[in-house]
Design an enzyme around this catalytic site. Sequence first.
Site, PDB file in Angstrom:
ATOM      1  N   HIS A  22       0.843  -1.206   0.000  1.00 43.99           N
ATOM      2  CA  HIS A  22       0.000   0.000   0.000  1.00 43.99           C
ATOM      3  C   HIS A  22       0.873   1.249   0.000  1.00 43.99           C
ATOM      4  O   HIS A  22       0.679   2.162  -0.818  1.00 43.99           O
ATOM      5  CB  HIS A  22      -0.903  -0.026   1.234  1.00 43.99           C
ATOM      6  CG  HIS A  22      -1.774   1.183   1.385  1.00 43.99           C
ATOM      7  ND1 HIS A  22      -3.117   1.168   1.118  1.00 43.99           N
ATOM      8  CD2 HIS A  22      -1.497   2.460   1.780  1.00 43.99           C
ATOM      9  CE1 HIS A  22      -3.629   2.358   1.335  1.00 43.99           C
ATOM     10  NE2 HIS A  22      -2.655   3.167   1.745  1.00 43.99           N
ATOM     11  N   GLU A  23       1.850   1.289   0.902  1.00 38.10           N
ATOM     12  CA  GLU A  23       2.699   2.481   1.008  1.00 38.10           C
ATOM     13  C   GLU A  23       3.642   2.608  -0.193  1.00 38.10           C
ATOM     14  O   GLU A  23       3.844   3.704  -0.711  1.00 38.10           O
ATOM     15  CB  GLU A  23       3.504   2.442   2.314  1.00 38.10           C
ATOM     16  CG  GLU A  23       2.668   2.594   3.566  1.00 38.10           C
ATOM     17  CD  GLU A  23       1.909   3.910   3.606  1.00 38.10           C
ATOM     18  OE1 GLU A  23       2.390   4.906   3.032  1.00 38.10           O
ATOM     19  OE2 GLU A  23       0.815   3.941   4.198  1.00 38.10           O
ATOM     20  N   HIS A  26       1.961   4.236  -3.191  1.00 39.94           N
ATOM     21  CA  HIS A  26       1.882   5.693  -3.136  1.00 39.94           C
ATOM     22  C   HIS A  26       3.172   6.323  -3.676  1.00 39.94           C
ATOM     23  O   HIS A  26       3.141   7.255  -4.485  1.00 39.94           O
ATOM     24  CB  HIS A  26       1.672   6.164  -1.697  1.00 39.94           C
ATOM     25  CG  HIS A  26       0.291   5.947  -1.171  1.00 39.94           C
ATOM     26  ND1 HIS A  26      -0.841   6.287  -1.866  1.00 39.94           N
ATOM     27  CD2 HIS A  26      -0.142   5.432   0.023  1.00 39.94           C
ATOM     28  CE1 HIS A  26      -1.911   5.993  -1.147  1.00 39.94           C
ATOM     29  NE2 HIS A  26      -1.503   5.458   0.003  1.00 39.94           N
TER      30      HIS A  26
END
Length: 219
Positions: A22-23, A26
């Site tokens: 998820h990170e 980004h």
Amino acid sequence: MDSLIPTLAIWALPVLLAITLHEAAHGYVARYFGDPTAHLAGRITLNPLKHIDPVGTVLVPIAILAASTFLAGGGILFGWAKPVPVDFGRLRRPKADMLWVAAAGPFVNLLMALGWAVLFKLAAGMPHGTYTVPMMKMADAGMQINTVLMVLNLLPIPPLDGGRIAVSLLPGRLAWSYARLEPFGFPILLLLLATGLLGTVLWPFVAGFRFLLASLIGL
């Protein structure tokens, strides 16, 4: 304790993958749209040690799992990692590109939820043995944590991804006013968590998406 250790073994990999990817997503999308901040900080990586937050990635999930194990109902499992640094001012079109940077994390959680669903289907079709049941339990955990993170992060509360998406879509002055709510976002989430309202808000969406996943894989 005997029941907690197998639970942690099943959930550890899905949680680490869900939060780490998820990170990293980004940071990768931010670099694509012109901001190298996360890349320069070494955060576009699959190394979970670069993303782990001792509280959000370790203590909170373990506490919820322990509560679920010993108290039979500790609530919806979730967690968080160290936020990937993004300088939205360095994006080529800061307001417009913010949407894609913010949406990248939940989108990756969506893909992982689908991937775990496929693994669950494959494991369910195998002859039951030493590995099939743990594989199904891990796949179920992967679907659950990715669904929760996707739904949680799409809540329109800055600095969650949904809040950033809302800022990107709102017209200029309204977007600026909405973005100023960001310092209050985390206290709002803690209040919702402490009162049990967070689970109340999230659960219908989580349950609905889990039903959709089950329908897609024919279960």
